[in-house]
Design a protein around this motif. Structure first.
Motif, PDB file in Angstrom:
ATOM      1  N   ILE A 342     -15.982 -36.791  11.272  1.00 32.41           N
ATOM      2  CA  ILE A 342     -17.305 -36.603  11.076  1.00 32.41           C
ATOM      3  C   ILE A 342     -17.897 -38.018  11.468  1.00 32.41           C
ATOM      4  N   SER A 343     -17.465 -38.947  10.830  1.00 38.62           N
ATOM      5  CA  SER A 343     -17.849 -40.440  10.914  1.00 38.62           C
ATOM      6  C   SER A 343     -17.357 -40.901  12.283  1.00 38.62           C
ATOM      7  N   ILE A 344     -16.433 -40.584  12.838  1.00 39.02           N
ATOM      8  CA  ILE A 344     -16.169 -40.939  14.412  1.00 39.02           C
ATOM      9  C   ILE A 344     -17.279 -40.068  15.306  1.00 39.02           C
ATOM     10  N   GLY A 345     -17.656 -38.879  14.981  1.00 37.40           N
ATOM     11  CA  GLY A 345     -18.338 -38.098  15.677  1.00 37.40           C
ATOM     12  C   GLY A 345     -19.555 -38.818  16.027  1.00 37.40           C
ATOM     13  N   PHE A 346     -20.307 -39.111  14.722  1.00 39.33           N
ATOM     14  CA  PHE A 346     -21.605 -39.781  14.745  1.00 39.33           C
ATOM     15  C   PHE A 346     -21.550 -41.268  15.616  1.00 39.33           C
TER      16      PHE A 346
END
Length: 441
Positions: A342-346
């Motif tokens: 999720i952090s990478i997706g942002f």
């Protein structure tokens, strides 16, 4: 009933307008269609005109510790540049770098991390060091056009924002994360526990990965013989005073768990000292040369995050993510991987500077879904946002390209390879390290 319905409708309108403002600002920051500071001012103007929140909420970023740490970091960086202390450190480095290309690259990467301890500004370190490193490359025979020159400059430029994620006050994403956590949850992060949790993997392991990727992509060699460099001049009184100030600042940062003075106020005190008459190394007029646009950008991100949280939009985004995210209470490995993803997706939508604001605003929901404590949820994101794949995701890398006259193609090759290798190696190692030190059950 009518009043309740009207209130609910007004609330939905506020949520919709906030969502539109979020997409607009994050989109402009991610694409760079207009200057970051212009987007920041646009946010303040639109938020006030549309009455999305009270003015203390919209302008809450100016009261955040991150705003003042970025500001003070720029003052300290200017002092390091003006006194010549930065160039002296670089020359000391140059005299000790190995005469092998892998050792040369590894030395530059290690120096980028060490410099972050005393100069808490990614862009400041890039602006100061890239011109100096070009001269060092010339001294080592890595002349313009050679792949080793490109690799060396890129290695330093990529290491600067990525490895510094392991140091709490050393880059903007960390400050956004810490400031948002403090604003929303009264959660205070401390220097040494943060360093112990992240540095072994995000600095040590990822530094080794970056060295290998650079050497493989930009193969070159350094001649065993190189001409001697000019001797360093004697250290000046200004450099001595600044070195003492930096040592005190670093000492107070590392002992914040004892005296409980946040890094921002230590940095601010250091900035004041370097501008004091006779005691400091800069005149008061030097403050006019500070790039305040980055500070306004930080304040706008915090204000936007506060509005997203207050309007209820953050709760709706969290619920949407929870509906699709494969969280499972007690499944540490699965939850860790999902949170990092999720952090990478942002990153792809908001860059490293904006991603921590969105993620941290949802941390409470993630904590309830996984059973992990709030501090662990907040800290896991660092493993994600320190894993860039494309140059635009980290502004210091773009600045390195410009100053070093390096093509987008070469930069993208290295960031993509480094990002994939880190995802496959560093993320699993980070999970194992967290389990070892008790960061995860």
């Amino acid at each position: 009933m009518g009043a309740l319905a009207a209130g609910a409708a007004a609330s939905q309108v506020t949520v919709g307008l906030t969502a539109g403002l979020l997409v607009l600002c994050m989109g402009l920051w991610a694409t760079g269609l207009i200057a970051e500071v212009v987007t920041a001012l646009l946010f303040f103007a639109l938020a006030m005109l549309m009455k999305l929140a009270p003015s203390p909420t919209i302008f809450s970023g100016f009261a955040s510790q991150a705003f003042w740490l970025v500001t003070s970091g720029m003052v300290v960086g200017l002092a390091i540049n003006r006194t010549g202390l930065g160039q002296r450190l670089a020359r000391i480095l140059a005299d000790r770098l190995p005469n092998s290309y892998p050792g040369f690259v590894a030395g530059l990467i290690a120096f980028s991390f060490l410099l972050a301890f005393v100069m808490p500004s990614n862009l400041g370190r890039i602006a100061l060091m890239v011109p100096v490193l070009l001269s060092i490359c010339d001294a080592y025979g890595l002349t313009p056009g050679r792949p080793g020159r490109t690799g060396a400059i890129l290695a330093f430029g990529i290491a600067t924002p990525i490895l510094s994620a392991a140091l709490l006050p050393a880059n903007v994403p960390n400050l956004v994360m810490a400031g948002t956590a403090e604003t929303l949850y009264s959660l205070h992060l401390t220097y040494l526990p943060y360093l112990g949790l992240h540095a072994p993997v995000l600095a040590g392991v990822k530094g080794a990965i970056l060295t290998v990727c650079t050497v493989l992509l930009f193969r070159d060699r350094i001649d065993s013989e190189r001409p001697p460099m000019d001797p360093l001049p004697p250290i000046s009184a200004a450099e001595r005073r600044l070195a003492v100030t930096l040592a005190l600042m670093l000492g107070l940062w590392m002992t914040d768990g004892i005296h409980h003075i946040p890094p921002a106020w230590v940095g601010l005190a250091a900035a004041v000292i370097v501008m004091l008459p006779k005691v400091g190394v800069l005149s008061g007029d030097a403050f006019s040369q500070i790039q305040l646009k980055t500070c306004f950008y930080i304040a706008a991100i915090f204000g936007l995050t506060a509005i997203v949280n207050e309007s209820g939009l953050g709760r709706e985004i969290g619920q949407a993510l929870l509906a699709v995210a494969p969280f499972e209470a007690g499944a540490s490995a699965k939850n860790f991987a999902t949170l990092v993803s999720i952090s990478i997706g942002f990153l792809f939508a908001t860059t490293t500077n904006g991603a921590p604001a969105l993620y941290t605003a949802l941390a409470q929901d993630f904590s309830q879904a996984t059973g992990l404590d709030l501090l662990s949820i907040v800290m896991i994101q660092v493993v994600g946002y320190s894993n860039v794949f494309l140059p635009y995701q980290a502004p210091p890398i773009v600045m390195t390209m410009d100053l070093g006259r390096i093509s987008l193609a070469d930069t993208t090759r290295l960031t993509a390879m480094f990002g994939i290798a880190s995802l496959l190696v560093a993320v699993p190692v980070a999970f194992l390290w967290w389990r070892l030190v008790g960061g995860l059950p």
